[in-house]
Design an enzyme around this catalytic site. Structure first.
Site, PDB file in Angstrom:
ATOM      1  N   THR A 242     -51.459 -18.532 116.355  1.00 13.70           N
ATOM      2  CA  THR A 242     -51.466 -19.775 115.585  1.00 13.70           C
ATOM      3  C   THR A 242     -52.206 -19.572 114.270  1.00 13.70           C
ATOM      4  OG1 THR A 242     -52.023 -22.134 115.603  1.00 13.70           O
ATOM      5  CG2 THR A 242     -53.620 -20.669 116.602  1.00 13.70           C
ATOM      6  N   LYS A 245     -55.961 -22.525 114.401  1.00 16.36           N
ATOM      7  CA  LYS A 245     -57.262 -22.476 115.068  1.00 16.36           C
ATOM      8  C   LYS A 245     -58.212 -21.638 114.205  1.00 16.36           C
ATOM      9  CE  LYS A 245     -55.246 -24.171 119.268  1.00 16.36           C
ATOM     10  NZ  LYS A 245     -54.594 -23.957 120.551  1.00 16.36           N
TER      11      LYS A 245
END
Ligand SMILES: *Cc1c(COP(=O)(O)O)cnc(C)c1O
Length: 402
Positions: A242, A245
């Site tokens: 991702t 984060k």
């Protein structure tokens, strides 16, 4: 016609179980990480449960890249990747990600959730005789992707390599086997026995699909994740991550061989039929990845803060799950007390830690999931530990025996 009772009946059931989610209405204060204004109380709070693990969402270089790209390219991408939406900033980001994981190619999605959903449903749905072997604690996005693929699936016991081996042995020769797992599991903070999983997968000729969402930016000399730290990147078929984060921005991605990535690019509905990420978001993510590739300072300070919080909790007997990661699950083991602790921390102490209850974790393992960042100060840590010390007595919670 009146339909609302159809909705409220189920919502009431959720409330009765104590599982109804209430969001904290925060306004993050750029430059003051980890502080935010809580619009519920109007007070400033210190956030102790952010997944912006390193504060990169407020990093100067990231913000400068985003502002510059907003000025030069405008707001949105203007289309799907295929129809006018591919911006040069997407291309640069994909090259950066492929390099981060030592892979030939990368593909970005609107979120990590979508990347898992789209990649697993495409692989499972299109590969001949696909069987997906999924770790029992895999994230909802992987589970939904596997379900949507309609491929045959086997759930193996969490981090249990012997069980994986057994389940792989039971499959026919001609099956296309995909072993799907995570590196750092976000609720317990435990880490997969990755080398053993690779050994077993290779023994059975299975592909490996690794979700490094809670590890990218945080582990490995360049922030390439646990696979980089352990020298295993080339043994993993597909690495997913991702940008939302530790990289502090938004978006998700997969990396792998050129044909694998081209396959997902060409067949994944969740990639094809949706507007591309805003160029400024892509540029911010690229700046963040580049920064964390060469700077180890954030990771080092985070590790020091995590160790310090653990040491202080041990000293006063506050029970927390031991694990090798940056996630500190403080175990309350009661949904009502967990919510109550979180409320008191917010109201009386200006500390925000979201309670984690069922179904995110099993009943009886309710917890406060604490994520120390490099930007929490010694005074922040003192304040947190004092608050927990006081609340543990106030709420008559059990202490760990030293
Ligand atoms: C958060 C999370 C995702 C989804 O990533 P987003 O970018 O937030 O959509 C995927 N896998 C795991 C394990 C996660 O915790």
């Amino acid at each position: 016609m009146e339909f609302d009772h159809l909705f409220t009946e189920q919502l009431d059931a959720l409330k009765d179980e104590g599982n109804y989610r209430i969001f904290a209405d925060l306004e993050r204060r750029c430059g003051a990480f980890p502080r935010a204004k809580n619009h519920g109380s109007g007070e400033e709070v210190t956030v102790w449960c952010s997944n912006d693990y390193l504060g990169m969402g407020q990093n100067e270089t990231v913000l400068a890249a985003m502002k510059h790209t907003l000025e030069t390219c405008g707001a949105g991408a203007g289309g799907t990747r295929n129809i006018s939406g591919t911006n040069h900033h997407h291309t640069l980001l994909e090259a950066e990600l492929a390099d981060l994981h030592g892979k030939e190619a990368a593909l970005i999605f609107t979120s990590g959730y979508v990347s898992n959903w789209a990649a697993l449903s495409t692989l499972g749905g299109r590969l001949p005789n696909a069987v997906i072997l999924s770790d029992a604690l895999n994230h909802a996005s992987m589970i939904e992707g596997i379900r949507h693929s309609r491929a045959d699936k086997r759930i193996w016991a969490h981090n249990d390599v012997e069980d994986l081996d057994r389940k792989l042995s039971e499959l026919p020769e001609d099956a296309t086997k995909i072993v799907a797992f995570e590196s750092v599991y976000s609720m317990d903070g435990d880490i997969a026995p990755m080398e053993e999983i690779c050994d077993v997968a290779e023994k059975h000729g299975a592909m490996t699909y690794l979700d490094e969402v809670h590890a990218v930016g945080l582990y490995g000399p360049r922030g390439g994740g646990v696979a980089e730290e352990r020298g295993l990147m080339d043994r993993i078929t597909l690495i997913e991550g991702t940008l939302g984060k530790a990289f502090g921005v938004m978006g998700g991605y997969i990396t792998g061989s050129a044909p694998l990535v081209d396959f997902v690019r060409s067949f994944a509905s969740g990639f094809i039929f949706t507007t591309a990420l805003p160029p400024a978001v892509a540029a911010g993510a690229t700046a963040s990845i580049r920064h964390l590739k060469q700077s180890r300072e954030e990771r080092a300070q985070q590790a020091r803060n995590v160790a310090e919080v653990r040491r202080r909790l041990d000293a006063i007997g506050i029970p927390h799950l031991p694990n090798p990661s940056h996630i500190i699950p403080v175990m309350v083991k009661d949904p009502v007390k967990c919510r109550m602790l979180s409320d008191i921390l917010m109201e009386d102490w200006g500390i925000y830690v979201q309670p984690i209850n069922y179904p995110t974790v099993p009943k009886g393992t309710e917890r406060l999931r604490i994520t120390p960042s490099p930007l929490h100060t010694a005074a922040d840590i003192d304040h947190l530990v004092n608050a927990l010390h006081s609340l543990w007595s106030q709420c008559a919670l059990a202490r760990a025996v030293a």
